[in-house]
Design a protein around this motif. Sequence first.
Motif, PDB file in Angstrom:
ATOM      1  N   THR A 119       9.061   4.400  -3.949  1.00  0.00           N
ATOM      2  CA  THR A 119       8.258   3.440  -4.706  1.00  0.00           C
ATOM      3  C   THR A 119       6.823   3.452  -4.198  1.00  0.00           C
ATOM      4  OG1 THR A 119       8.905   1.692  -3.155  1.00  0.00           O
ATOM      5  CG2 THR A 119      10.201   1.904  -5.187  1.00  0.00           C
ATOM      6  N   VAL A 120       5.917   2.898  -4.999  1.00  0.00           N
ATOM      7  CA  VAL A 120       4.520   2.800  -4.608  1.00  0.00           C
ATOM      8  C   VAL A 120       4.008   1.405  -4.962  1.00  0.00           C
ATOM      9  CG1 VAL A 120       3.667   3.706  -6.821  1.00  0.00           C
ATOM     10  CG2 VAL A 120       2.231   3.886  -4.767  1.00  0.00           C
ATOM     11  N   ALA A 121       3.125   0.870  -4.110  1.00  0.00           N
ATOM     12  CA  ALA A 121       2.510  -0.438  -4.333  1.00  0.00           C
ATOM     13  C   ALA A 121       1.098  -0.228  -4.873  1.00  0.00           C
ATOM     14  CB  ALA A 121       2.458  -1.231  -3.030  1.00  0.00           C
ATOM     15  N   VAL A 122       0.776  -0.905  -5.984  1.00  0.00           N
ATOM     16  CA  VAL A 122      -0.503  -0.690  -6.668  1.00  0.00           C
ATOM     17  C   VAL A 122      -1.157  -2.029  -6.966  1.00  0.00           C
ATOM     18  CG1 VAL A 122      -1.666   0.398  -8.629  1.00  0.00           C
ATOM     19  CG2 VAL A 122       0.477   1.377  -7.757  1.00  0.00           C
ATOM     20  N   ARG A 123      -2.494  -2.072  -6.800  1.00  0.00           N
ATOM     21  CA  ARG A 123      -3.268  -3.285  -7.098  1.00  0.00           C
ATOM     22  C   ARG A 123      -4.557  -2.929  -7.798  1.00  0.00           C
ATOM     23  NH1 ARG A 123      -6.657  -7.788  -5.321  1.00  0.00           N
ATOM     24  NH2 ARG A 123      -7.559  -7.043  -3.367  1.00  0.00           N
ATOM     25  N   PHE A 124      -4.982  -3.782  -8.720  1.00  0.00           N
ATOM     26  CA  PHE A 124      -6.248  -3.659  -9.441  1.00  0.00           C
ATOM     27  C   PHE A 124      -7.074  -4.886  -9.050  1.00  0.00           C
ATOM     28  CE2 PHE A 124      -8.047  -2.542 -13.943  1.00  0.00           C
ATOM     29  CZ  PHE A 124      -9.333  -2.756 -13.507  1.00  0.00           C
ATOM     30  N   PRO A 125      -7.958  -4.769  -8.037  1.00  0.00           N
ATOM     31  CA  PRO A 125      -8.698  -5.944  -7.554  1.00  0.00           C
ATOM     32  C   PRO A 125      -9.733  -6.421  -8.565  1.00  0.00           C
ATOM     33  CG  PRO A 125      -9.491  -3.957  -6.484  1.00  0.00           C
ATOM     34  CD  PRO A 125      -8.297  -3.544  -7.295  1.00  0.00           C
ATOM     35  N   SER A 126     -10.050  -7.699  -8.502  1.00  0.00           N
ATOM     36  CA  SER A 126     -11.074  -8.245  -9.394  1.00  0.00           C
ATOM     37  C   SER A 126     -12.473  -8.161  -8.797  1.00  0.00           C
ATOM     38  CB  SER A 126     -10.755  -9.705  -9.739  1.00  0.00           C
ATOM     39  OG  SER A 126     -10.744 -10.507  -8.577  1.00  0.00           O
ATOM     40  N   SER A 127     -12.583  -7.915  -7.503  1.00  0.00           N
ATOM     41  CA  SER A 127     -13.886  -7.811  -6.838  1.00  0.00           C
ATOM     42  C   SER A 127     -14.720  -6.687  -7.452  1.00  0.00           C
ATOM     43  CB  SER A 127     -13.679  -7.532  -5.348  1.00  0.00           C
ATOM     44  OG  SER A 127     -14.843  -6.998  -4.758  1.00  0.00           O
ATOM     45  N   LEU A 128     -15.953  -7.008  -7.827  1.00  0.00           N
ATOM     46  CA  LEU A 128     -16.835  -6.009  -8.423  1.00  0.00           C
ATOM     47  C   LEU A 128     -17.168  -4.911  -7.421  1.00  0.00           C
ATOM     48  CD1 LEU A 128     -18.564  -5.063 -10.800  1.00  0.00           C
ATOM     49  CD2 LEU A 128     -20.403  -6.552  -9.971  1.00  0.00           C
ATOM     50  N   ILE A 129     -17.415  -5.268  -6.168  1.00  0.00           N
ATOM     51  CA  ILE A 129     -17.708  -4.246  -5.151  1.00  0.00           C
ATOM     52  C   ILE A 129     -16.524  -3.302  -5.009  1.00  0.00           C
ATOM     53  CG2 ILE A 129     -18.142  -3.830  -2.699  1.00  0.00           C
ATOM     54  CD1 ILE A 129     -19.681  -6.463  -2.625  1.00  0.00           C
ATOM     55  N   ALA A 130     -15.324  -3.854  -4.904  1.00  0.00           N
ATOM     56  CA  ALA A 130     -14.135  -3.010  -4.755  1.00  0.00           C
ATOM     57  C   ALA A 130     -13.981  -2.073  -5.945  1.00  0.00           C
ATOM     58  CB  ALA A 130     -12.892  -3.892  -4.603  1.00  0.00           C
ATOM     59  N   GLN A 131     -14.143  -2.591  -7.145  1.00  0.00           N
ATOM     60  CA  GLN A 131     -14.010  -1.752  -8.333  1.00  0.00           C
ATOM     61  C   GLN A 131     -15.029  -0.618  -8.334  1.00  0.00           C
ATOM     62  OE1 GLN A 131     -14.125  -4.070 -11.931  1.00  0.00           O
ATOM     63  NE2 GLN A 131     -12.379  -5.342 -11.359  1.00  0.00           N
ATOM     64  N   GLN A 132     -16.264  -0.931  -7.975  1.00  0.00           N
ATOM     65  CA  GLN A 132     -17.299   0.102  -8.007  1.00  0.00           C
ATOM     66  C   GLN A 132     -17.095   1.151  -6.916  1.00  0.00           C
ATOM     67  OE1 GLN A 132     -21.327  -1.240  -8.404  1.00  0.00           O
ATOM     68  NE2 GLN A 132     -20.898  -2.456 -10.225  1.00  0.00           N
ATOM     69  N   VAL A 133     -16.603   0.739  -5.752  1.00  0.00           N
ATOM     70  CA  VAL A 133     -16.304   1.708  -4.690  1.00  0.00           C
ATOM     71  C   VAL A 133     -15.193   2.653  -5.141  1.00  0.00           C
ATOM     72  CG1 VAL A 133     -15.304   1.956  -2.377  1.00  0.00           C
ATOM     73  CG2 VAL A 133     -17.136   0.307  -2.779  1.00  0.00           C
ATOM     74  N   ILE A 134     -14.152   2.115  -5.754  1.00  0.00           N
ATOM     75  CA  ILE A 134     -13.042   2.944  -6.239  1.00  0.00           C
ATOM     76  C   ILE A 134     -13.533   3.934  -7.291  1.00  0.00           C
ATOM     77  CG2 ILE A 134     -10.814   2.913  -7.426  1.00  0.00           C
ATOM     78  CD1 ILE A 134     -10.494   0.016  -6.197  1.00  0.00           C
ATOM     79  N   ARG A 135     -14.342   3.461  -8.210  1.00  0.00           N
ATOM     80  CA  ARG A 135     -14.859   4.365  -9.251  1.00  0.00           C
ATOM     81  C   ARG A 135     -15.767   5.435  -8.669  1.00  0.00           C
ATOM     82  NH1 ARG A 135     -15.700  -0.939 -12.734  1.00  0.00           N
ATOM     83  NH2 ARG A 135     -13.666  -1.001 -13.785  1.00  0.00           N
ATOM     84  N   ALA A 136     -16.541   5.075  -7.648  1.00  0.00           N
ATOM     85  CA  ALA A 136     -17.424   6.058  -7.014  1.00  0.00           C
ATOM     86  C   ALA A 136     -16.619   7.139  -6.300  1.00  0.00           C
ATOM     87  CB  ALA A 136     -18.365   5.363  -6.033  1.00  0.00           C
ATOM     88  N   ALA A 137     -15.457   6.781  -5.769  1.00  0.00           N
ATOM     89  CA  ALA A 137     -14.597   7.757  -5.087  1.00  0.00           C
ATOM     90  C   ALA A 137     -13.877   8.649  -6.074  1.00  0.00           C
ATOM     91  CB  ALA A 137     -13.587   7.030  -4.208  1.00  0.00           C
ATOM     92  N   GLN A 138     -13.719   8.169  -7.315  1.00  0.00           N
ATOM     93  CA  GLN A 138     -13.094   8.927  -8.407  1.00  0.00           C
ATOM     94  C   GLN A 138     -11.613   9.202  -8.178  1.00  0.00           C
ATOM     95  OE1 GLN A 138     -15.829  12.312  -8.695  1.00  0.00           O
ATOM     96  NE2 GLN A 138     -16.997  11.245 -10.274  1.00  0.00           N
ATOM     97  N   VAL A 139     -10.994   8.438  -7.278  1.00  0.00           N
ATOM     98  CA  VAL A 139      -9.552   8.536  -7.027  1.00  0.00           C
ATOM     99  C   VAL A 139      -9.057   7.146  -6.634  1.00  0.00           C
ATOM    100  CG1 VAL A 139      -9.521  10.960  -6.267  1.00  0.00           C
ATOM    101  CG2 VAL A 139      -9.939   9.137  -4.586  1.00  0.00           C
TER     102      VAL A 139
END
Length: 349
Positions: A119-139
Amino acid sequence: MDTVFHKISSLTPDPLVIAEAGTILKRGGLVAFPTETVYGLGASAYQEEALRNIYQAKGRPSDNPLILHIAELDTFYELAKTLPESAKIITAAFWPGPLTVIVPRSERVLDVVTGGLDTVAVRFPSSLIAQQVIRAAQVPIAAPSANRSGRPSPTSAAAVKEDLDGKIDMILDGGDCTIGVESTVVDCTTTVPTILRPGGITYEMLTAVLKRVDIDPGLNGDSLAIPKSPGMKYRHYAPVAPVLLFEGAVDKQRQAIEKQAMAYSGQGKKVGLLVCDEWQYSLPPVAVLATFGSLTRPQDIASRIFRVLRSFDHKTVDIILAQGIDEQGIGRAVMNRLRKAAGHQVIKV
């Protein structure tokens, strides 16, 4: 290693700083960044060496699974082999937000992320900084709390620096986290969805959208051979001094805490008291006092609990006597963290 430290706005993050963080993550580095819950220590989900560096920097046991953070729903479908109906319902209701779901893992998910589980644990944070860091990493980004394993989780960049300065590549200081306790973890692979860790999405909120939700008995300190979620098997959230937690009616807790504080003080021990605001002017002056907020505002208690636990490390107390609170709503998450901090050393009154 020299850790780069950047202050960054939580409302309008500097795109150059975000891009720098993304570059570090792409090359296999570690970046600590704020989320709405606590600060996370991020690494690329698809680079095994980077993931192992998380465990090394934190001193984290290798069988303690990591949560993968995403910033697009399409990524969820890439990480999950199948999506149980319960996962669809609660993610539609609470994402982005402080909710982690456990689902069957796809072949893309590395074993080092899951501790070898299917199994895998997955989260979609609401923090704008977190979202932008994830998108910048592209993974997807694996991001446990950005602290030394077992310590109180960090809700400020200063707490991250205290634990991990010189061990990671970058710390993004986006101010204090608003929720203050980690995300709720729900196992959606069970017949009845099961809470493995209480958090900002409460039991009451989950049962409003699902017919039934169970609570894993491991939350009560039962022995677990294989932890399915971070924070289940090992002592967590603990300051240096041992914690003794009191549970029961408020007036009985107060009497018991006062009696125990006097006894320890008589033995020459320096006692710390972790109690509500309502008690701060009426306890005997035999202990170092820190208050976690008003009993009428459990959300404020949640946002402050880790910071106050950490504060005792700078007061060099010998033992901490902690007051328990009502487990309704987010109080359940607060009590889970206090029980873990105490190693389930609880006095019921």
